[in-house]
Design a protein around this motif. Structure first.
Motif, short mmCIF file in Angstrom:
data_model
loop_
_atom_site.label_atom_id
_atom_site.label_comp_id
_atom_site.label_asym_id
_atom_site.label_seq_id
_atom_site.Cartn_x
_atom_site.Cartn_y
_atom_site.Cartn_z
N UNK A 49 17.94 -3.15 -41.80
CA UNK A 49 17.21 -2.91 -40.56
C UNK A 49 15.73 -2.77 -40.83
N UNK A 50 15.39 -1.90 -41.77
CA UNK A 50 14.00 -1.72 -42.19
C UNK A 50 13.91 -2.22 -43.62
N UNK A 51 13.18 -3.28 -43.81
CA UNK A 51 13.07 -3.89 -45.13
C UNK A 51 11.94 -3.22 -45.91
N UNK A 52 12.23 -2.88 -47.16
CA UNK A 52 11.25 -2.22 -48.01
C UNK A 52 10.91 -3.10 -49.20
N UNK A 53 9.67 -3.03 -49.59
CA UNK A 53 9.20 -3.71 -50.79
C UNK A 53 8.37 -2.70 -51.58
N UNK A 54 8.83 -2.38 -52.74
CA UNK A 54 8.18 -1.34 -53.54
C UNK A 54 7.03 -1.91 -54.37
N UNK A 55 6.05 -1.05 -54.67
CA UNK A 55 4.92 -1.47 -55.49
C UNK A 55 5.38 -2.01 -56.84
N UNK A 56 6.42 -1.42 -57.39
CA UNK A 56 6.93 -1.88 -58.69
C UNK A 56 7.42 -3.33 -58.58
N UNK A 57 7.95 -3.71 -57.42
CA UNK A 57 8.37 -5.10 -57.20
C UNK A 57 7.17 -6.03 -57.17
N UNK A 58 6.10 -5.58 -56.52
CA UNK A 58 4.89 -6.40 -56.47
C UNK A 58 4.32 -6.65 -57.85
N UNK A 59 4.40 -5.65 -58.71
CA UNK A 59 3.83 -5.76 -60.05
C UNK A 59 4.57 -6.78 -60.91
N UNK A 60 5.81 -7.10 -60.54
CA UNK A 60 6.62 -8.04 -61.32
C UNK A 60 6.36 -9.50 -60.95
N UNK A 61 5.67 -9.75 -59.86
CA UNK A 61 5.43 -11.11 -59.40
C UNK A 61 4.29 -11.75 -60.19
N UNK A 62 4.54 -12.92 -60.73
CA UNK A 62 3.50 -13.67 -61.44
C UNK A 62 2.80 -14.59 -60.46
N UNK A 63 1.47 -14.59 -60.51
CA UNK A 63 0.67 -15.39 -59.59
C UNK A 63 -0.22 -16.33 -60.39
N UNK A 64 -0.19 -17.60 -60.01
CA UNK A 64 -1.10 -18.57 -60.61
C UNK A 64 -2.49 -18.32 -60.02
N UNK A 65 -3.48 -18.11 -60.89
CA UNK A 65 -4.83 -17.81 -60.43
C UNK A 65 -5.79 -18.87 -60.98
N UNK A 66 -6.22 -19.79 -60.12
CA UNK A 66 -7.21 -20.78 -60.57
C UNK A 66 -8.60 -20.15 -60.68
N UNK A 67 -9.55 -20.92 -61.16
CA UNK A 67 -10.93 -20.45 -61.24
C UNK A 67 -11.42 -20.07 -59.84
N UNK A 68 -12.39 -19.15 -59.79
CA UNK A 68 -12.91 -18.67 -58.51
C UNK A 68 -13.43 -19.81 -57.63
N UNK A 69 -14.11 -20.79 -58.21
CA UNK A 69 -14.64 -21.89 -57.40
C UNK A 69 -13.50 -22.69 -56.76
N UNK A 70 -12.38 -22.84 -57.46
CA UNK A 70 -11.22 -23.52 -56.88
C UNK A 70 -10.60 -22.67 -55.77
N UNK A 71 -10.59 -21.36 -55.96
CA UNK A 71 -10.08 -20.47 -54.92
C UNK A 71 -10.93 -20.58 -53.66
N UNK A 72 -12.26 -20.60 -53.84
CA UNK A 72 -13.16 -20.75 -52.69
C UNK A 72 -12.85 -22.05 -51.94
N UNK A 73 -12.68 -23.15 -52.67
CA UNK A 73 -12.36 -24.44 -52.05
C UNK A 73 -11.04 -24.38 -51.31
N UNK A 74 -10.03 -23.77 -51.94
CA UNK A 74 -8.71 -23.67 -51.34
C UNK A 74 -8.77 -22.89 -50.02
N UNK A 75 -9.43 -21.73 -50.06
CA UNK A 75 -9.55 -20.89 -48.86
C UNK A 75 -10.33 -21.63 -47.77
N UNK A 76 -11.41 -22.28 -48.15
CA UNK A 76 -12.23 -23.03 -47.18
C UNK A 76 -11.40 -24.14 -46.53
#
Length: 104
Positions: A49-76
Motif C-alpha cells: 500500500x505504502x511503498x518504501x525505499x530506504x537510503x541504504x537501497x539508494x546507496x547500492x545503485x550504480x549510476x553511469x556518470x559522464x563528463x559534466x559537459x556531456x551531462x549539460x548537453x543531455x539535460x539541455x
C-alpha cells in the motif's frame, strides 16, 4: 523534475545531495526518473500500500556518470524535447482558441 538548491526529494523523503563537481542535480534527477535506475529502484522498493525505499537501497545503485559537459548537453536536449512536446500538445488548444475568436 524537482530541483531546489541541489536537493532532490523522493517519496520516502530520501534526501540526495549530489556533488556538483561530479554530477548535475538535473542529470541525476533524470537518471533516477527515466533510466534503467527506475527499474532498479522498483526492485528494491518494499511494501504494497505504502511503498518504501530506504537510503541504504539508494546507496547500492550504480549510476553511469559522464563528463559534466556531456551531462549539460543531455539535460539541455531533454528540456528542449520536453518543451517541443509541450508545444505540440498545446497546438490544438491554440487552434480552438483562434477559431473561437474568429467566430465571435
Amino acid at each position: 523534475m524537482i530541483n531546489s538548491g541541489g536537493i532532490i526529494i523522493g517519496g520516502d523523503l530520501n534526501i540526495v545531495q549530489p556533488n556538483k563537481d561530479i554530477i548535475l542535480p538535473e542529470f541525476l534527477a533524470l537518471q533516477l526518473t527515466y533510466s534503467y535506475i527506475q527499474k532498479e529502484l522498483s526492485k528494491r522498493a518494499q511494501g504494497k500500500t505504502v511503498v518504501h525505499l530506504h537510503n541504504s537501497d539508494l546507496k547500492e545503485i550504480l549510476i553511469f556518470i559522464p563528463k559534466l559537459e556531456e551531462q549539460h548537453c543531455f539535460v539541455k536536449q531533454f528540456l528542449l524535447l520536453d518543451h517541443l512536446i509541450t508545444l505540440q500538445q498545446c497546438k490544438p488548444l491554440v487552434f480552438i482558441s483562434l477559431a473561437l475568436k474568429a467566430i465571435s
